[in-house]
Write an enzyme that holds these catalytic residues in place. Sequence first.
Site, PDB file in Angstrom:
ATOM      1  N   HIS A   1      -0.090   6.786  11.911  1.00 28.92           N
ATOM      2  CA  HIS A   1       0.677   5.769  11.184  1.00 28.92           C
ATOM      3  C   HIS A   1       2.186   5.985  11.263  1.00 28.92           C
ATOM      4  CE1 HIS A   1      -3.013   4.066   9.984  1.00 28.92           C
ATOM      5  NE2 HIS A   1      -3.237   4.765   8.895  1.00 28.92           N
TER       6      HIS A   1
ATOM      7  N   HIS B   1      -1.534  -1.845   5.270  1.00 25.68           N
ATOM      8  CA  HIS B   1      -2.632  -0.920   4.975  1.00 25.68           C
ATOM      9  C   HIS B   1      -3.104  -1.045   3.527  1.00 25.68           C
ATOM     10  CE1 HIS B   1      -5.135   2.645   5.017  1.00 25.68           C
ATOM     11  NE2 HIS B   1      -4.765   2.972   6.243  1.00 25.68           N
TER      12      HIS B   1
ATOM     13  N   GLU C   1      -7.369  -3.401   8.668  1.00 22.50           N
ATOM     14  CA  GLU C   1      -6.034  -3.345   9.253  1.00 22.50           C
ATOM     15  C   GLU C   1      -6.006  -3.988  10.640  1.00 22.50           C
ATOM     16  OE1 GLU C   1      -4.953   0.959   9.139  1.00 22.50           O
ATOM     17  OE2 GLU C   1      -6.890   1.055   8.105  1.00 22.50           O
TER      18      GLU C   1
END
Length: 392
Positions: A137, A211, A351
Amino acid sequence: MTGDFWERQMMRTRLLLTACAIALVPAAAAAATAERSSFGKMPDGTMVEAVTLSGKNGVRARIITFGATLQALEAPDRNGKVADVTLGYDDLASYIAKPNYWGQTIGRYANRIAGGKFTLDGKTYQLAQNDKANSLHGGPGGFDKAVWRITEVKDGPVASVTMKLTSPDGDQGYPGKLDVTVTYTLDDSGALGIDFHATSDRPTIVNLTNHALFDMAGEGSPYGALGQRLTIPASRYLPVDDALIPTGERRSVEGTVFDFRRGRTLHDGLRDGTDPQIVIGRGWDHNWILDKGATAEPQLAARLEDPKSGRVLEVLTTEPGVQFYSGNFLDGTMVGKKGHVYRMGDGIALEPQKFPDTPNQPAFGSARVEPGKPYRHRMVYRVSVARDEVAG
């Protein structure tokens, strides 16, 4: 009689104008609104703001500038009872002290990059590692931990807030200065759009998403999301290795607990230890290859419905994949909104994104962005109500 006639005409006109004014009140009140407020201060004194977008059907979204985070999404059930359907914290201090991926904007690259390395135009870049050897991420200093700057706030018929962030060349190891904007929009139908746009002054890689973790019964509900029904229109998914990196195989969902094409209640398969992929992921933590592929306009990627409340979430995207994460690492150590302890399955993430590790797996396509060729991704969280209760 002439005076009486005109008096009657004037009276009719006044009544007509009054009726029109009354008719216009609901229309004006129906417009979606955007309200700006404070959400606290960073340790260095930087102000964190919140913008609450509200629609006429009871849907409200609160976005904060820390992480360009969807901090709350409130939606009514079939009886009109409103609940926040996203996991998170009530205060800024908790987002800072106990970071997690709960509603934040994720970048520069959502999901995992194997070894935290990739090669672009013959040069290998080493990224910051925060998932054992991998980069996850965007790294430990990803976009989720930055304070974004509000550039525009608008009221409806579509209410919106636009936020901007500049990521300098070399940030977390990524090449190129990246200028990023994210725009949240809410209309009166309950559709929360999220538009990502990024430009770079050098070739680089980009993969942005949101997210949020959802529990359509309302965050902190006694049974979490596991009794809810999920649909994913995808015939294949990406199996992963022990480090949760895709192996490169595109595996059929047919006959497996990864088949959500006709809808599946989440507790059906989550603990199926006969499937090695469930064991590796501690549940579902995989990317589905959407049958629609990459599209110019957002199309359906997932549908989540709570049969008891009737709340429905549809996730739409222009990207070719969706990562479904069943909250496997929620272990009861995190205390979220209203003092709720979050456990496995108390919320799930859906996501939309490019495939994980795409920069190292050319068969997955390209995540390349270069000067003059900006990155764009539009996704939508569309909230509605199913009027009739269905079996789980």
